[in-house]
Write an enzyme that holds these catalytic residues in place. Structure first.
Site, PDB file in Angstrom:
ATOM      1  N   ASP A 233       0.825  -1.203   0.000  1.00 35.88           N
ATOM      2  CA  ASP A 233       0.000   0.000   0.000  1.00 35.88           C
ATOM      3  C   ASP A 233       0.868   1.267   0.000  1.00 35.88           C
ATOM      4  O   ASP A 233       1.850   1.355   0.753  1.00 35.88           O
ATOM      5  CB  ASP A 233      -0.866  -0.041   1.278  1.00 35.88           C
ATOM      6  CG  ASP A 233      -1.956   0.990   1.290  1.00 35.88           C
ATOM      7  OD1 ASP A 233      -2.829   0.937   0.418  1.00 35.88           O
ATOM      8  OD2 ASP A 233      -1.935   1.862   2.187  1.00 35.88           O
ATOM      9  N   GLU A 289       7.857 -18.711  -5.663  1.00 38.38           N
ATOM     10  CA  GLU A 289       8.162 -17.342  -6.078  1.00 38.38           C
ATOM     11  C   GLU A 289       7.157 -16.410  -5.416  1.00 38.38           C
ATOM     12  O   GLU A 289       6.045 -16.230  -5.903  1.00 38.38           O
ATOM     13  CB  GLU A 289       8.074 -17.226  -7.594  1.00 38.38           C
ATOM     14  CG  GLU A 289       9.260 -17.821  -8.300  1.00 38.38           C
ATOM     15  CD  GLU A 289       9.194 -17.516  -9.764  1.00 38.38           C
ATOM     16  OE1 GLU A 289      10.010 -16.720 -10.253  1.00 38.38           O
ATOM     17  OE2 GLU A 289       8.304 -18.079 -10.419  1.00 38.38           O
TER      18      GLU A 289
END
Ligand code: GLC
Length: 574
Positions: A233, A289
């Site tokens: 964010d 990943e």
């Protein structure tokens, strides 16, 4: 007489194309380079416990529907412990689930079920600020000025004879000053703290190594629980320019050009990149990943690309794309400059049309009279969007987007063709933007309305009790998921078909070239592999070249070799 897309249609030797992007062919095919990530806004997804607020068990129950969409991952907006002053983007405890959403066990069950469907779970990391209820901020309030506890945040003495003026002129994203003055423990008016958002969201002091330690702990907490990564964010704001100088630009800093210095002192500071590098190392030390995606409103695109250099984040949202107007020339320019900018640093480009902060694209594209700012919402007193025009364009735009190489973000409900709630009564509004601007900006509630699952159930099946934290419009029965599942021409079935085909044809890993120039400025036509994707953004019909019709944004689109306005198709070139 329809104008011709390519007159005469050129055969397609590679040489006749304008190559824009082919770098991936040689590159490893990491999942996130071509991923489809579906954003879940937990409070509005599905409510299994019946209190009118969506919850984690509701998300778990909804996962089979997302598996049908063939998405690679879900990104969950914050579900952490929070007073919910900014719908969870005000976090009081980063390692606890807010009871309105469930428990940590519910989260474990969610990730286990997601794994069964091959879906990764990405969580939202909110590092720029926390809630004023966070234990660290409470400790800072109780401690004296200059103490280590205060140093976790950005406290300053005020200006003016008695410190009665804010330390600088920065404005909050949600309106009003970005500073709030506290009352010191001894009862006297005291220092001010910085909050780029609501006053209940104090900004952390990222110049303090203790803040780094705290967030590394939080990253590991969720990585240990198997999350596939983090959406970060406000990833452009963590570091502020030293001295906190006044700023003449807009509060959101996104259009800094034209202001002295050309750089907002609260955004895009160099030191930010070291933070991301250290986080990347942590993620890379885990198996699988795991990815970082930046929410960074930085322009221009070349500068934004610095967020995704090889040792930093994996992806960043492409807000230039989200904000593209209904104009083929402009859209083409944005696609091309995005691919070029991200390719230069070896990162995939991402594409997105909607999220929980903007008017949904069905409503944006249906605004024929224009609307100033997508983050400011639409209300009953505004000119209303044309739903059917907006839906036709939204379907066309989605098909075009899904033909592009790179990663894609979908926002919950767009697969149902949901518009914003544009006639929401002010009494229901909860976005702090509405309250901090005394209603001048309506805010983002309109795009956050709970999803319709079942046409004939109370609250359209969103909640087991029929309760809903925001009221849904009265005419959403036809948009409900069950109704659309049964309709071959529905928006839901268009998304399913397009996402399936996108994966089958490996379009996300593909290459992009423009179909040779033609004289119709209203048409955008691109080639990815042997697929030609064409969207008609102009006013008249366009003749398509020969080819196998793979999919159209409207059941009739391209059927007679002609593409009508506000539609798009995928053709396999003959
Ligand atoms: C991001 C979020 C938005 C939130 C703000 C403050 O922009 O997407 O919803 O209000 O950050 O955390």
């Amino acid at each position: 007489m329809p104008s011709s897309l390519a007159a005469p249609p050129a055969p397609l030797p590679g040489a006749s194309l304008v190559p824009v992007h082919d770098a991936w062919a040689e590159r490893d095919r990491h999942w996130w380079r071509s991923s489809v990530i579906y954003q879940i806004y937990p409070r509005s997804f599905r409510d299994l416990r019946g209190d009118g607020i969506g919850d984690l068990p509701g998300i778990t129950a909804g996962l089979p529907a997302l598996a049908e969409l063939d998405v690679d991952a879900v990104w969950l907006s914050p579900f952490f412990k929070s007073p919910q002053k900014d719908a969870g983007y005000d976090v009081a405890d980063y390692c606890a689930v807010d009871p309105i959403f469930g428990t940590l066990e519910d989260f474990n069950a969610l990730t286990a079920e997601a794994a069964r469907h091959g879906i990764r779970v990405i969580v939202d990391l909110v590092p720029n600020h926390c809630s004023d209820q966070h234990a660290l901020f409470q400790a800072a309030l109780a401690a004296p000025a200059g103490s280590p506890a205060r140093e976790m945040f950005i406290f300053r003495d005020g200006r003016g004879e008695h410190g009665e003026l804010p330390p600088n002129n920065w404005q909050s994203h949600f309106g009003g000053s970005a500073w709030t003055r506290i009352t010191e423990p001894d009862g006297t008016p005291g220092q001010w703290y910085l909050h780029l958002f609501d006053s209940s969201q104090p900004d952390f002091n990222w110049d303090n190594p203790a803040v780094h330690d705290e967030f590394e702990r939080i990253l590991r907490f969720w990585l240990d629980r198997g999350v596939g990564g983090f959406r970060v964010d406000v990833a452009h704001a963590l570091i502020k320019k030293s001295g906190l100088p006044d700023w003449g630009g807009r509060a959101d800093g996104s259009s800094s050009e034209g202001f002295p210095g050309h750089e907002a002192p609260m955004f895009g500071q160099d030191g930010i990149h070291d933070i991301f590098r250290s986080w990347r190392q942590i993620l890379d030390s885990y198996d699988g990943e795991r990815v970082l995606c930046a929410e960074a409103t930085i322009d221009p695109l070349d500068r934004l690309a610095q967020w995704v250099r090889p040792d930093e984040m994996h992806q960043t949202f492409n807000f230039a794309y989200l904000h593209h107007p209904w104009n083929a020339w402009e859209l083409r320019r944005i696609i091309e400059s995005s691919l070029r900018a991200f390719d230069r640093v070896g990162a995939p480009t991402t594409w997105v049309l909607s999220n929980h902060d903007v008017v949904r694209h069905v409503s944006r594209f249906g605004m024929t009279s224009g609307h100033a700012r997508p983050g400011d919402g639409l209300g009953p007193a505004d000119p209303q969007p044309d739903y059917w025009l907006g839906l036709a364009r939204a379907r066309a735009a989605t098909l075009l987007m899904l033909a592009l190489p790179g990663g894609v973000y979908l926002y919950q409900g767009e697969e149902l063709g949901l518009p914003d709630h544009t006639t929401l009564d002010h009494d229901h509004r909860q976005d702090p933007t509405f309250h901090r601007t005394a209603g001048e900006r309506l805010g983002r509630d309109g795009c956050r309305v709970p999803l319709p699952w079942t046409a004939d159930a109370p609250a359209y099946g969103f909640s087991s009790s029929g309760a809903s934290w925001l009221p849904q419009p009265g005419d959403w029965a036809g948009l409900a998921r069950d109704r659309q599942a049964a309709d071959p021409g529905s928006t839901l079935n268009l998304y399913k078909a397009a996402l399936r085909l996108r994966r089958k044809l490996a379009l996300g890993h593909g290459t992009l070239a423009w179909w040779p120039e033609h004289d119709d400025a209203g048409v955008i036509a691109l080639v990815n592999g042997d697929v030609l994707a064409v969207m008609n953004m102009g006013g008249g019909p366009v003749q398509l070249p020969a080819g196998e019709l793979l999919l159209g944004s409207h059941p009739e689109a391209g059927r007679d070799g002609v593409l009508h306005p506000d539609t798009s198709v995928w053709l396999r070139l003959a």
